[in-house]
Design a protein around this motif. Structure first.
Motif, PDB file in Angstrom:
ATOM      1  N   VAL A  51       0.530  -1.117  -0.128  1.00 12.68           N
ATOM      2  CA  VAL A  51      -0.057  -0.017  -0.065  1.00 12.68           C
ATOM      3  C   VAL A  51       0.925   1.567   0.058  1.00 12.68           C
ATOM      4  O   VAL A  51       0.732   2.022  -0.769  1.00 12.68           O
ATOM      5  N   SER A  77      -6.801   7.772   3.569  1.00 15.03           N
ATOM      6  CA  SER A  77      -6.667   7.105   5.278  1.00 15.03           C
ATOM      7  C   SER A  77      -6.230   5.942   5.054  1.00 15.03           C
ATOM      8  O   SER A  77      -5.121   5.051   6.269  1.00 15.03           O
ATOM      9  N   ASP A  78      -5.844   4.385   3.747  1.00  9.84           N
ATOM     10  CA  ASP A  78      -5.476   3.231   4.043  1.00  9.84           C
ATOM     11  C   ASP A  78      -4.427   3.445   4.164  1.00  9.84           C
ATOM     12  O   ASP A  78      -3.225   3.529   4.154  1.00  9.84           O
ATOM     13  N   TYR A  79      -3.211   4.688   3.179  1.00  7.31           N
ATOM     14  CA  TYR A  79      -2.268   4.498   2.596  1.00  7.31           C
ATOM     15  C   TYR A  79      -1.239   5.178   4.181  1.00  7.31           C
ATOM     16  O   TYR A  79      -0.710   4.656   5.177  1.00  7.31           O
ATOM     17  N   LEU A  80      -2.636   6.584   4.974  1.00  4.00           N
ATOM     18  CA  LEU A  80      -1.738   7.007   6.853  1.00  4.00           C
ATOM     19  C   LEU A  80      -1.949   4.750   7.497  1.00  4.00           C
ATOM     20  O   LEU A  80      -1.393   5.343   8.609  1.00  4.00           O
ATOM     21  N   ALA A  81      -2.720   4.534   7.517  1.00  3.88           N
ATOM     22  CA  ALA A  81      -3.333   2.973   8.034  1.00  3.88           C
ATOM     23  C   ALA A  81      -1.491   2.131   8.075  1.00  3.88           C
ATOM     24  O   ALA A  81      -1.953   1.913   9.034  1.00  3.88           O
ATOM     25  N   ALA A  82      -1.570   2.563   6.784  1.00  7.39           N
ATOM     26  CA  ALA A  82      -0.084   1.194   5.905  1.00  7.39           C
ATOM     27  C   ALA A  82       0.857   2.024   7.401  1.00  7.39           C
ATOM     28  O   ALA A  82       1.634   0.919   7.280  1.00  7.39           O
ATOM     29  N   GLN A  83       0.846   3.503   7.024  1.00  3.12           N
ATOM     30  CA  GLN A  83       2.389   3.724   7.613  1.00  3.12           C
ATOM     31  C   GLN A  83       2.948   3.855   9.066  1.00  3.12           C
ATOM     32  O   GLN A  83       3.022   3.769   9.933  1.00  3.12           O
ATOM     33  N   ARG A  84       0.850   3.992   9.790  1.00  2.14           N
ATOM     34  CA  ARG A  84       1.097   3.493  11.631  1.00  2.14           C
ATOM     35  C   ARG A  84       1.383   2.456  11.473  1.00  2.14           C
ATOM     36  O   ARG A  84       1.899   1.961  12.430  1.00  2.14           O
ATOM     37  N   VAL A  85       0.914   1.123  10.601  1.00  2.00           N
ATOM     38  CA  VAL A  85       1.188  -0.442  11.021  1.00  2.00           C
ATOM     39  C   VAL A  85       2.550  -0.382  10.589  1.00  2.00           C
ATOM     40  O   VAL A  85       3.461  -0.905  11.760  1.00  2.00           O
ATOM     41  N   ARG A  86       3.321   0.060  10.103  1.00  2.00           N
ATOM     42  CA  ARG A  86       4.535   0.331   9.696  1.00  2.00           C
ATOM     43  C   ARG A  86       5.617   1.004  10.407  1.00  2.00           C
ATOM     44  O   ARG A  86       6.704   0.120  11.200  1.00  2.00           O
ATOM     45  N   ARG A  87       4.928   1.716  11.623  1.00  2.00           N
ATOM     46  CA  ARG A  87       5.621   2.477  12.851  1.00  2.00           C
ATOM     47  C   ARG A  87       5.673   1.105  13.734  1.00  2.00           C
ATOM     48  O   ARG A  87       6.921   0.999  14.556  1.00  2.00           O
ATOM     49  N   MET A  88       4.497   1.002  14.401  1.00  2.00           N
ATOM     50  CA  MET A  88       4.453  -1.098  14.439  1.00  2.00           C
ATOM     51  C   MET A  88       5.351  -1.788  14.416  1.00  2.00           C
ATOM     52  O   MET A  88       6.213  -2.395  15.601  1.00  2.00           O
ATOM     53  N   ILE A  99      -6.118  -3.607   6.218  1.00  2.00           N
ATOM     54  CA  ILE A  99      -4.941  -2.513   6.294  1.00  2.00           C
ATOM     55  C   ILE A  99      -5.062  -2.550   8.144  1.00  2.00           C
ATOM     56  O   ILE A  99      -6.342  -2.066   8.395  1.00  2.00           O
ATOM     57  N   ARG A 130      -6.257  -1.528  11.831  1.00  2.00           N
ATOM     58  CA  ARG A 130      -6.442  -0.122  11.922  1.00  2.00           C
ATOM     59  C   ARG A 130      -5.492  -0.054  14.009  1.00  2.00           C
ATOM     60  O   ARG A 130      -6.368  -0.478  14.206  1.00  2.00           O
ATOM     61  N   MET A 131      -4.222   1.076  13.820  1.00  4.91           N
ATOM     62  CA  MET A 131      -3.962   1.001  15.023  1.00  4.91           C
ATOM     63  C   MET A 131      -4.685   1.318  15.914  1.00  4.91           C
ATOM     64  O   MET A 131      -6.516   1.920  16.348  1.00  4.91           O
ATOM     65  N   GLU A 185       1.081   6.588  15.014  1.00  4.85           N
ATOM     66  CA  GLU A 185       1.515   7.684  14.550  1.00  4.85           C
ATOM     67  C   GLU A 185       1.892   7.336  13.314  1.00  4.85           C
ATOM     68  O   GLU A 185       2.306   5.721  12.828  1.00  4.85           O
ATOM     69  N   PRO A 186       2.207   7.164  11.582  1.00  3.94           N
ATOM     70  CA  PRO A 186       2.747   6.993  11.057  1.00  3.94           C
ATOM     71  C   PRO A 186       4.109   6.762  11.122  1.00  3.94           C
ATOM     72  O   PRO A 186       4.856   7.716  11.863  1.00  3.94           O
ATOM     73  N   ALA A 187       5.168   6.017   9.986  1.00  2.00           N
ATOM     74  CA  ALA A 187       6.367   6.251  10.408  1.00  2.00           C
ATOM     75  C   ALA A 187       7.302   7.256   9.844  1.00  2.00           C
ATOM     76  O   ALA A 187       7.644   8.214  10.427  1.00  2.00           O
ATOM     77  N   TYR A 210      -8.046  12.467   9.551  1.00  2.00           N
ATOM     78  CA  TYR A 210      -9.684  11.637   9.006  1.00  2.00           C
ATOM     79  C   TYR A 210      -9.102   9.407   9.641  1.00  2.00           C
ATOM     80  O   TYR A 210     -10.042   8.913  10.292  1.00  2.00           O
ATOM     81  N   SER A 211      -7.181   9.638   9.888  1.00  2.00           N
ATOM     82  CA  SER A 211      -7.147   8.509  10.127  1.00  2.00           C
ATOM     83  C   SER A 211      -6.803   8.615  11.833  1.00  2.00           C
ATOM     84  O   SER A 211      -6.876   7.351  12.492  1.00  2.00           O
ATOM     85  N   ALA A 237      -4.372   8.776  -1.920  1.00  2.00           N
ATOM     86  CA  ALA A 237      -3.417   8.919  -0.901  1.00  2.00           C
ATOM     87  C   ALA A 237      -2.194   9.476  -1.319  1.00  2.00           C
ATOM     88  O   ALA A 237      -1.316  10.537  -1.234  1.00  2.00           O
TER      89      ALA A 237
END
Lengths: 469, 65, 476
Positions: A320, A358-369, B46, B48-49, B55-57, C334-335, C364
């Protein structure tokens, strides 16, 4: 005078293949080899085999020979620039090199000529290395999926079996090093594009820590995950290149020369990708297990650990992020010239164009985790050994095999987390296809993984085999 | 969370046109329809946190490097 | 342009002391923290029915903390200039065991299980938390006011028919009215500086990354900056010095040492080069004449103090920055609040729901495009700003309007020049620079280089000391 260190064995001399950079440097320093001979050897090799494997998209023989003569004169005058002085290298065609085309494997960039070197090309030239030309790549570094034979350049072939894929997206880089059409290659890795070609072609591929190397002058594929990195025949060569690329200010340890012992090192071992992804081929498992025995015999302490987040989940997040950023980068071209794109790139960009923020940001949040969890795991060890790809090089055009090769991997977790990782050959299948594993280190601790990989390489015989073409 | 019923080709054509993808050929649009379904599934998959502070990376930082 | 302001009593009440004055008295044991906190609680009791600055008042807890402070100080355990000083925070800061509502029906029963790092640092320095302040829902500010949130609108102490500035609506009010000695707000596009401007107090949005965001309900990760609102610049520097500094709990936190902003704050500005931004592009709102006159007068004061003023222009019009901040805010908000939106959008106020809807439809590529443009704008803006020691820029283009005029309300918030420095990350302080004909405070921004809050404070303090504005308090 070749009695430098006790462990330094002469590199194997393989007919028709150029020597490794380290071996060539010793010969050049001793006055027994000229950069001109070396460049001519590579050019002869290109002439002999590149019509079959298609590793290069552009060979700049004239300038390479001129640079070799210049290097020869400098060295003769006592102005050696170090171990890469006079060593031939080539860059994936997403790096700019002054005066040469940059096409990124795409019709969209036909006719584009760079007016300056990418920072890393310049760094190699400053270290005295000689640019032979540009290497094949999947379009714009697009790295997942199959081979659709629809790019403006011929499909690169794996030198170990020309019916097979050479790994991508740095398709020419692995093939060139294995076939000996260059000594060193520069590739780039978003979700495996250095490490997959290294695995497919049985060479060393290093993805350094995210942020260590400067990307200026390269075609972007995915801002937040792109990492440039070298491919070479030996670990020592990869280390020499890393030092040159990282620049004098970076703290990169000197190239390891065949360390005899790994005693005192604590190495984590990850075997299981977790749910949702097929595991490795049996041959890879066997080679991996035997490799672990070698590490143990070298004195390392091994600990089985688990991947904190399933590899399948990492792959999803990376897909993503990758498609969204690529679509942002090449947005205008998708609008204006979609018909000029190959299937793989257009597929990825359309996918990205439809992804919501929102999906891109969700993926980036997963990435941080993922990155935080992996860092907590890796920090406890000196390095981690795991699989790279889960399959050997697939047959070109056989779609399920191709997609499985690029998708089922242990590579994306470390693309997400930014840890340095290295792929190296750890054996061969019965039919002579290279096997491999992956060594991952703490951030900015490339030295540890290079040391482990060098010790393993010195203790095994895999570097004695070369593809026959 | 996401409606993963398949996109229709008309929806795709409208979506593509809305975002300026006006030069896609019919075969491209058909392919886009297939992709859209995959994107919907992938997006829905995906995780959801759990916390709003996850936060995003890549975070913004100065000075810019 | 100065009309006769309403004059405050000559002898300052306890609640109108500056932090610096109060802490001198406390250190000398001539003022007890208990006495001080009691005075503030009495002030809250006397004014809240008109101002609605607070959502939650922690009276018992504050008194207990004050008694502890009093005992500690009596026993010789004086912690420094914030010991015994009462403050309040926007109700998006978490405090363990205390309700955080974010002024939202979605969070009316939410009790926090963590404490914001900024609050931890203040209480460790001896400051005393009085309560949680009013805000727009989740810190959202479109500019429009719909009065559809679960708490009454905060009101401007200079004129209770007027707007307070948002989204930290209670923070400016409490500081100006003397119902908190200082306040913490959070600023995504201007939410510290706008309430400060509306209420005639000083509000700092420091460099992105200087103040930890940990333990604060996020609105937009890559733009949010937490910051203090105070009566004077010196007080502001004192609070920022205490809350600034690296925090591993905040991934955006800058890992660098915090200078002592108070050191050299009084050194003056002779010889400094101060850039002046006058033109913010053709689509910036027209500036109210009194606001313009006060800005010009401010330029003259800075010149009289020995600074060399140079007109500079930004690489993009105001709208170019606002657009970027808006798009990034849609995507990230939103996120952050996606689940709330999908499950309970009906409980949201219109402003928040509108923003969520925008984020829902956003692609995105558009979010990434905004972040790319932001990087470019931040770099090109920095090239202009960093050629000066500090920069003087407009803040709001008009003084706080009345609540009945939706168009002017939007212009006050959405038209302000504050979002520029959220996009670029530069430190920006909004400072009171006089009053309009109706006695409402006007404001300007003093902007610095990245991480150079010290120079911003030095300029602000020199201006403040040379002008009479800090002598005037709203009369309630």
């Amino acid at each position: 005078m070749s009695q430098t260190t006790a462990a330094a064995a002469p590199s194997p001399v393989v007919p028709d293949h150029p020597p490794t950079a380290a071996a060539a440097a010793r010969e050049i320093a001793a006055g027994r080899l000229s950069p001109v001979d070396l460049v001519e050897a590579c050019l002869r090799r290109i002439e002999a085999v590149d019509g079959t494997i298609h590793s290069f998209v552009y060979v700049d023989a004239e300038r390479a020979l001129a640079a070799a003569r210049h290097a020869e004169a400098e060295i003769a005058a006592g102005r050696s620039r170090g171990p890469l002085h006079g060593i031939p290298f080539a860059a994936k065609d997403n790096y700019d090199a002054a005066g040469l085309p940059t096409c990124g494997g795409s019709r969209l960039m036909a006719g584009t000529v760079a007016d300056r070197d990418a920072i890393l090309v310049a760094a190699m030239k400053n270290a005295g290395a000689i640019l032979l030309g540009k290497l094949s790549t999947w379009e714009y570094g697009t790295g997942n999926g199959g081979e659709y034979f629809d790019l403006p350049i011929p499909t690169t072939r794996n030198p170990w079996d020309t019916q097979r894929f050479a790994g991508g997206s740095s398709t020419g880089a692995g093939a060139a090093v294995a076939a000996g059409t260059t000594v060193i290659a520069l590739g780039s890795d978003t979700t495996g594009s250095v490490r997959l070609p290294a695995s497919a072609c049985g060479v060393v591929g290093l993805r350094p820590t995210h942020g260590l190397l400067d990307k200026a002058g390269m075609i972007a594929n995915c801002y937040s995950m792109d990492v440039p990195g070298p491919l070479a025949w030996t670990v020592e060569d990869a280390a020499l290149v890393l030092r040159a690329l990282a620049g004098p200010s970076a703290t990169v340890a000197p190239a390891p020369t065949r360390p005899a012992s790994l005693s005192g090192l604590r190495i984590g071992v990850i075997l299981d990708p977790g749910p949702g992804m097929a595991g490795p081929d049996a041959a890879l498992v066997t080679a991996f297990t035997e490799g672990l025995t070698v590490l143990e015999e070298l004195g390392a302490e091994l600990f089985e650990i688990s991947l904190p987040v399933p590899a399948a989940e990492c792959f999803l997040a990376a897909s993503v992020i990758g498609s969204s950023e690529s679509a942002a980068i090449h947005e205008a071209e998708l609008r204006e010239r979609p018909q000029d794109m190959g299937f793989a790139l257009r597929d990825k960009l359309m996918r990205g164009a439809m992804t919501r923020a929102s999906d891109y940001l969700a993926a980036q949040r997963v990435r941080r985790m993922v990155a935080d969890a992996l860092d907590r795991t890796i920090r406890t060890y000196d390095a981690v050994v795991t699989f790279g790809a889960f399959h050997v090089a697939p047959r070109l055009g056989v779609e399920p095999e191709m997609t499985a090769f690029t998708a089922d991997t242990m590579l994306t977790p470390f693309s997400l987390s930014g840890h340095p990782s290295l792929v190296q050959c750890n054996g061969f299948t019965g039919s002579g296809l290279p096997l491999h594993w992956q060594i991952v280190g703490r951030r900015f601790a490339e030295a540890n993984i290079l040391k482990i990989a060098a010790a393993y390489e010195a203790a095994t015989t895999w570097r004695l085999r070369r593809p026959t073409l | 969370m996401t409606d993963t019923t398949p996109w229709t080709i008309d929806e795709i054509a409208a979506y593509a046109a809305r975002y300026g993808l006006t030069r896609l050929e019919p075969a491209h649009l058909e392919r886009m329809r297939e992709i859209a379904d995959k994107v919907a599934l992938a997006s829905a998959a995906i995780p959801r946190m759990p916390r709003k502070s996850d936060e995003p990376a890549p975070v913004f930082r100065v000075p810019l490097t | 342009m100065k009309a006769m302001p309403k004059l405050a009593p000559a002898a300052p009440e306890l609640v109108h002391l500056t932090i610096t004055e109060a802490s001198r008295l406390i250190a000398a044991r001539r003022l007890s923290p208990v006495e001080l906190v009691e005075a503030f609680l009495a002030r809250i009791a006397a004014t809240e029915d008109r101002l609605h600055a607070y959502i939650t008042v922690l009276g018992d807890e504050a008194l207990a903390a004050a008694r502890q402070a009093e005992a500690d100080i009596a026993a010789g355990r004086y912690k420094g200039p914030l010991h015994g000083i009462p403050f309040a925070v926007k109700d998006n800061y978490h405090v363990v065991g205390v309700r955080t509502t974010g002024a939202s029906r979605l969070m009316l029963d939410y009790v926090a299980d963590e404490t914001a790092t900024a609050i931890e640092r203040l209480t460790a320095a001896g400051a005393i938390l009085l309560g949680k302040l009013n805000t727009w829902e989740y810190g959202t500010g479109t500019g429009e006011i719909h009065d559809d949130l679960p708490f009454p609108l905060a009101r401007n102490p200079w004129n209770t028919d007027r707007f307070t500035g948002g989204s930290s609506t209670g923070a400016g009010v409490a500081v100006a009215a003397g119902s908190a000695m200082f306040a913490l707000g959070s600023d995504t596009g201007g939410s510290v500086r706008l309430p400060a401007a509306a209420a005639g107090v000083q509000g700092m949005k420091a460099t992105y990354g200087v103040v930890s965001r940990a333990g604060i309900l996020p609105n937009c990760w890559s733009l949010d900056v937490a910051g203090p609102l105070t009566w004077t610049c010196e007080d502001n520097a004192l609070v920022l010095r205490t809350i600034a500094g690296h925090d591993p709990r905040d991934p955006g936190s800058a890992d660098r040492l915090v200078p002592d902003y108070l050191q050299g704050i009084g050194a003056g500005i002779a010889g400094m080069v101060i850039g002046v931004i006058r033109d913010l592009g053709p689509d910036a709102p027209s500036m109210q004449p009194d606001t313009r006159a006060n800005l010009e007068a401010m330029e003259a004061v800075l010149e009289d103090l020995g600074a060399r003023l140079v007109e500079i222009s930004l690489p993009a019009p105001l709208s170019g920055y606002r657009q970027i901040v808006g798009a990034i805010n849609w995507g990230e908000s939103y996120s952050i609040h996606e689940r709330d939106f999908l499950e309970r959008a009906d409980l949201m106020g219109k402003a928040l729901r509108d923003k969520m809807t925008a984020g829902f439809t956003m692609r995105a590529v558009d979010y990434i495009a905004a972040q790319r443009r932001r990087r470019e704008l931040a770099q090109s803006t920095d090239a202009v700003l960093s050629a000066c020691d500090a920069v003087l820029a407009p803040c709001t283009f008009l003084t706080a309007p009345t609540f009945d005029d939706q168009e002017t309300l939007t212009k006050f918030t959405f038209g302000a020049a504050t979002s520029i420095f959220n996009a670029t990350g530069h430190p920006a302080l909004s400072i009171c620079n006089g009053f309009d004909a109706d006695g409402m405070p006007t404001s300007a921004q003093i902007v610095g280089r990245w991480f150079d809050e010290a120079t911003v404070y030095r300029v602000a303090r020199a201006y403040e000391a040379a002008t009479p504005w800090r002598a005037e308090r709203p009369v309630l």
